[in-house]
Write an enzyme that holds these catalytic residues in place. Structure first.
Site, PDB file in Angstrom:
ATOM      1  N   THR A 408       0.859  -1.181   0.000  1.00  0.00           N
ATOM      2  CA  THR A 408       0.000   0.000   0.000  1.00  0.00           C
ATOM      3  C   THR A 408       0.893   1.228   0.000  1.00  0.00           C
ATOM      4  OG1 THR A 408      -1.722   1.247   1.180  1.00  0.00           O
ATOM      5  CG2 THR A 408      -0.235  -0.098   2.529  1.00  0.00           C
ATOM      6  N   HIS A 460       1.299 -12.328  13.404  1.00  0.00           N
ATOM      7  CA  HIS A 460       2.268 -12.889  14.344  1.00  0.00           C
ATOM      8  C   HIS A 460       2.003 -14.360  14.664  1.00  0.00           C
ATOM      9  CE1 HIS A 460       5.747 -12.497  16.651  1.00  0.00           C
ATOM     10  NE2 HIS A 460       5.441 -11.478  17.439  1.00  0.00           N
TER      11      HIS A 460
END
Length: 489
Positions: A408, A460
């Site tokens: 992005t 994560h």
């Protein structure tokens, strides 16, 4: 899924198809045909907007348009009939769509598979209520026939996009129906389908709206009045023959209003749902690095003059995309997905590189399939086509499915960096900040250099801190020394 049905040898119906992967509804943006128009197999008849993109729908047979089941702006469930086609015109007079019974306002019905249910007659949308062996007792002092004709005519006119006909005066013996909030006779409030949709979009309970229409029918003006701020003075509803123009449903506000309410639907609704789901499902970690990209900017300038890159757009995003692909090649474990159902980490041996694109309909993330296999000119061509298609609103749902990692570029808005949210189903997203001339220590001296900040968010559950740090460090190293595109590739 099947998108057409045969109601007879003469008339065939076309259903709203699933134009994406598992989409359940779509909004009709625009009709390109009207009743009486001749259509041919493959001709585009309408444009619809799904939760992912705007898509044009072609008709799969020849004939003459007999009926449009829904007006523009209506959200239709997948599988509902949206258009009826006369495939044998001239073989007889086509029956006109029947008006709905007055006792039950017309609602968009679930799609049938052809024949009408027993005891029901086709109406403009779906089928009417089943015939009953008992007759409903008309209201005291009110003739049932004029009431039925008035409401049915109003419903048909509304769905055809025409002005409602002026109501005929009631018989002298019929007392005026008082305007009161709630449903008449303890039943469901009377309102036409577009008015019900407007109330739903604005979050208005029709049972609390004071009707001003004939025979207690709730009008658009009634819904707008209920949605207006309490401080706004109520305005008397105009007479049917002097009706004011209707306010657009996309944004509802008066000249003195302090708020504007915009219905959340289509791409914007999908973005909201996806981002909430991602933020509260995947444990996000974001790391940052500031890097000198002066050499990358020089490479971009040189590539613009290279004959091998003629005809394609060359910009910093191209080199950043290539740098990320090389970093993934060096750290393939980052290119994965979390399978919650099976409690597995799914390693991807391909890279479908997503590029977040701001469009008039909202943020979308189309991806370049198998970006890891593309040369630099091929990657540049794919990026250019992706951006152009997205800005034109022609991105297909298939192009937005199956992404593995995303970039992005918030720098185009002058932003230094951000903490991007993962695209659902992906493992990482790289945010690129604005490239600015800043004082930088270079070869032991402070010099003006082109500098930017990168931010990498990752899931994560499947990417630990070490792996995420290696990927981000590799991208930064390549942008600082672009020759690593050759030595590391």
């Amino acid at each position: 899924m099947t998108t057409m049905t045969e109601t007879s040898a003469r008339f065939r119906e076309f259903k709203m198809p699933d134009v994406g992967e598992g989409l359940t509804e779509a909004e009709i943006l625009k009709w390109f045909v009207q009743p009486g128009d001749t259509v041919t197999d493959g001709q585009v008849v309408c444009e619809v907007e799904t939760a992912k993109a705007a898509v044009e729908l072609p008709i799969p047979f020849d004939g003459v348009v007999h009926e449009l089941r829904f007006p523009e702006g209506t959200t239709v469930d997948v599988g509902q009939v949206i258009i009826a086609i006369d495939v044998a015109p001239g073989s007889g007079d086509a029956p006109a769509p029947a008006a709905a019974p007055a006792q039950e306002p017309v609602e968009p019905a679930d799609a049938g598979d052809g024949d009408a249910p027993k005891g029901r007659t086709p109406v403009l949308v779906g089928y009417g209520v089943a015939e009953s062996s008992t007759k409903r007792r008309p209201r005291k002092g009110v003739s049932a026939a004029p009431e039925a004709a008035a409401v049915a005519a109003a419903v048909q006119a509304e769905l055809n996009g025409q002005a409602a006909p002026a109501a005929s005066p009631a018989p002298a013996s019929a007392p005026a129906v008082p305007a009161q909030a709630g449903a008449p006779d303890g039943g469901r409030p009377l309102a036409k389908p577009p008015v019900r949709k407007l109330a739903k979009d604005l979050g208005i309970d029709l049972a609390t709206v004071v009707p001003t229409g004939r025979d207690g029918v709730i009008t658009r003006e009634d819904v707008h009045a209920a949605a207006a701020p309490a401080a706004t003075a109520p305005v008397a509803a105009p007479a049917p023959s002097q009706a004011a123009p209707e306010a657009p449903e996309a944004a509802v506000a008066s000249g003195s209003a302090r708020e504007t309410r915009i219905p959340v639907k289509g791409v914007r609704k999908a973005i909201a749902q996806a981002m909430v789901g991602s933020a509260f499902t995947a444990p996000h970690v974001t790391e940052f690095v500031t890097v000198d990209v002066t050499r990358t900017m020089k490479l971009v300038a040189e590539l613009k003059e290279d004959k091998e890159m003629a005809g394609v757009r060359v910009n910093p995003l191209l080199i950043i995309a290539k740098a990320l692909l090389v970093a993934i090649k060096r750290n393939p474990e980052v290119n994965a997905a979390w399978d919650e159902a099976n409690q597995e980490i799914v390693q991807k041996h391909y890279v479908n590189l997503g590029i977040a694109a701001a469009t008039p309909r909202g943020l979308i993330v189309p991806n370049i399939k198998d970006a890891h296999d593309k040369t630099l000119p091929q990657l540049a061509a794919a990026l250019g086509e992706l951006v152009t298609t997205a800005r034109d609103g022609k991105t297909s749902p298939a192009t937005m499915a199956g992404g593995t990692v995303t970039i992005t570029n918030v720098g185009v808005f002058g932003v230094d960096t951000g903490t991007p949210i993962l695209n659902p189903g992906e493992s990482a997203i790289l945010a690129v900040g604005a490239i600015k001339l800043q004082p930088w220590v270079h070869k032991g001296k402070v010099k003006p250099r082109q500098v930017t900040t990168l931010a990498l968010s990752f899931d994560h559950r499947l990417v630990d801190g070490e792996l995420g740090s290696k990927v981000l460090a590799d991208v930064a190293a390549i942008l600082e020394q672009p020759k690593r595109l050759i030595t590391w590739a």
